[in-house]
Design a protein around this motif. Structure first.
Motif, short mmCIF file in Angstrom:
data_model
loop_
_atom_site.label_atom_id
_atom_site.label_comp_id
_atom_site.label_asym_id
_atom_site.label_seq_id
_atom_site.Cartn_x
_atom_site.Cartn_y
_atom_site.Cartn_z
N ILE A 18 0.83 -1.20 0.00
CA ILE A 18 0.00 0.00 0.00
C ILE A 18 0.86 1.25 0.00
O ILE A 18 0.60 2.21 -0.74
N ILE A 19 1.90 1.26 0.83
CA ILE A 19 2.81 2.42 0.88
C ILE A 19 3.49 2.63 -0.47
O ILE A 19 3.60 3.75 -0.95
N LEU A 20 3.93 1.51 -1.08
CA LEU A 20 4.58 1.60 -2.39
C LEU A 20 3.62 2.13 -3.46
O LEU A 20 4.00 2.96 -4.30
N ALA A 21 2.37 1.70 -3.40
CA ALA A 21 1.37 2.17 -4.37
C ALA A 21 1.09 3.65 -4.19
O ALA A 21 0.93 4.40 -5.17
N VAL A 22 1.03 4.10 -2.93
CA VAL A 22 0.77 5.51 -2.65
C VAL A 22 1.90 6.38 -3.19
O VAL A 22 1.68 7.50 -3.67
N ILE A 23 3.14 5.86 -3.16
CA ILE A 23 4.29 6.63 -3.64
C ILE A 23 4.38 6.59 -5.17
O ILE A 23 4.64 7.61 -5.82
N ILE A 24 4.14 5.42 -5.76
CA ILE A 24 4.38 5.24 -7.19
C ILE A 24 3.23 5.73 -8.05
O ILE A 24 3.44 6.37 -9.09
N LEU A 25 1.99 5.47 -7.65
CA LEU A 25 0.85 5.81 -8.51
C LEU A 25 0.78 7.29 -8.89
O LEU A 25 0.53 7.60 -10.05
N PRO A 26 0.99 8.23 -7.94
CA PRO A 26 0.97 9.65 -8.36
C PRO A 26 2.04 9.99 -9.39
O PRO A 26 1.84 10.90 -10.20
N GLN A 27 3.15 9.26 -9.38
CA GLN A 27 4.21 9.50 -10.36
C GLN A 27 3.94 8.79 -11.68
O GLN A 27 4.49 9.18 -12.72
N ALA A 28 3.12 7.77 -11.66
CA ALA A 28 2.88 6.98 -12.86
C ALA A 28 1.65 7.42 -13.64
O ALA A 28 1.51 7.10 -14.82
N ILE A 29 0.75 8.16 -13.01
CA ILE A 29 -0.50 8.54 -13.65
C ILE A 29 -0.61 10.06 -13.72
O ILE A 29 -0.37 10.76 -12.73
N ARG A 30 -0.96 10.56 -14.89
CA ARG A 30 -1.22 11.99 -15.08
C ARG A 30 -2.57 12.15 -15.80
O ARG A 30 -2.89 11.35 -16.68
#
Length: 205
Positions: A18-30
């Motif tokens: 969950i922590i990894l998804a919270v960090i990565i998703l904002p950087q991966a989706i625009r």
């Protein structure tokens, strides 16, 4: 019992994910609006422009530059110009333009806003310096059209389309002086006073 034993293990795995998804998703989706485009670079190499809508990026590897395609308005500061008939004037203008090629606007010029503004200033001085004062006052539409064509031709390689140029105000030095209640002194060649100084000088013995 088995479920109770495996629950702590599942939680220990789920929390890092969950922590990894919270960090990565904002950087991966625009999400780009209808008037926006994203210029994508992957490891420094240009991939192209994408949008509007949902854009997926590879975190760390991809970088996106967001570009606005709406019309931008810039004010050209007052420029001092000497007209073709040697009348000093100050002129300001407004330039309307928009980005039509997001890739060129990012890759071919460092700052397209600043570059367009400086190009507008130099073109304004150049074009108005070739026109007499009467034309500046009476032929405003044709001068605006000429300015638009020249600036647009210069900014085209940057992916910028100049849609209109409007000369706002033309003031002579006399008008500026009257507004500030001051007197304007124009330079006069000293050679003009030579005959008078020679007459007043005492004859040599």
């Amino acid at each position: 019992m088995q479920l109770l034993e495996t629950l702590p293990k599942l939680i220990s795995w789920a929390i890092p994910l969950i922590i990894l998804a919270v960090i990565i998703l904002p950087q991966a989706i625009r999400i780009l609006r209808e008037y926006e485009r994203g210029v994508i670079f992957r490891l420094g190499k240009l991939l192209g422009a994408k949008g509007p809508g949902l854009i997926f990026l590879i975190p760390i590897v991809d970088r996106m530059v967001r570009m606005d395609l709406r019309v931008v308005t810039i004010s050209v500061e007052k420029q001092e110009v000497m007209t073709r008939d040697n009348v000093p004037v100050t002129v300001d203008a407004v330039v309307y333009f928009r980005v039509v090629d997001p890739q060129a606007a990012v890759v071919k010029v460092e700052n397209f806003l600043k570059a367009t503004s400086l190009m507008s200033q130099t073109t304004l001085r150049s074009v108005l310096g070739q026109a007499p004062l009467d034309d500046l006052l009476s032929q405003r539409e044709s001068i605006n059209q000429k300015l638009q064509e020249i600036i647009d031709r210069q900014t085209e390689p940057w992916g910028v389309k100049v849609t209109a140029v409007e000369v706002k105000d033309v003031q002579t030095m006399r008008e500026i002086s009257s507004e500030h209640n001051t007197t304007t002194f124009l330079p006069v060649p000293i050679d003009l006073f030579a005959p008078f100084t020679n007459k007043s000088a005492p004859p040599k013995e």
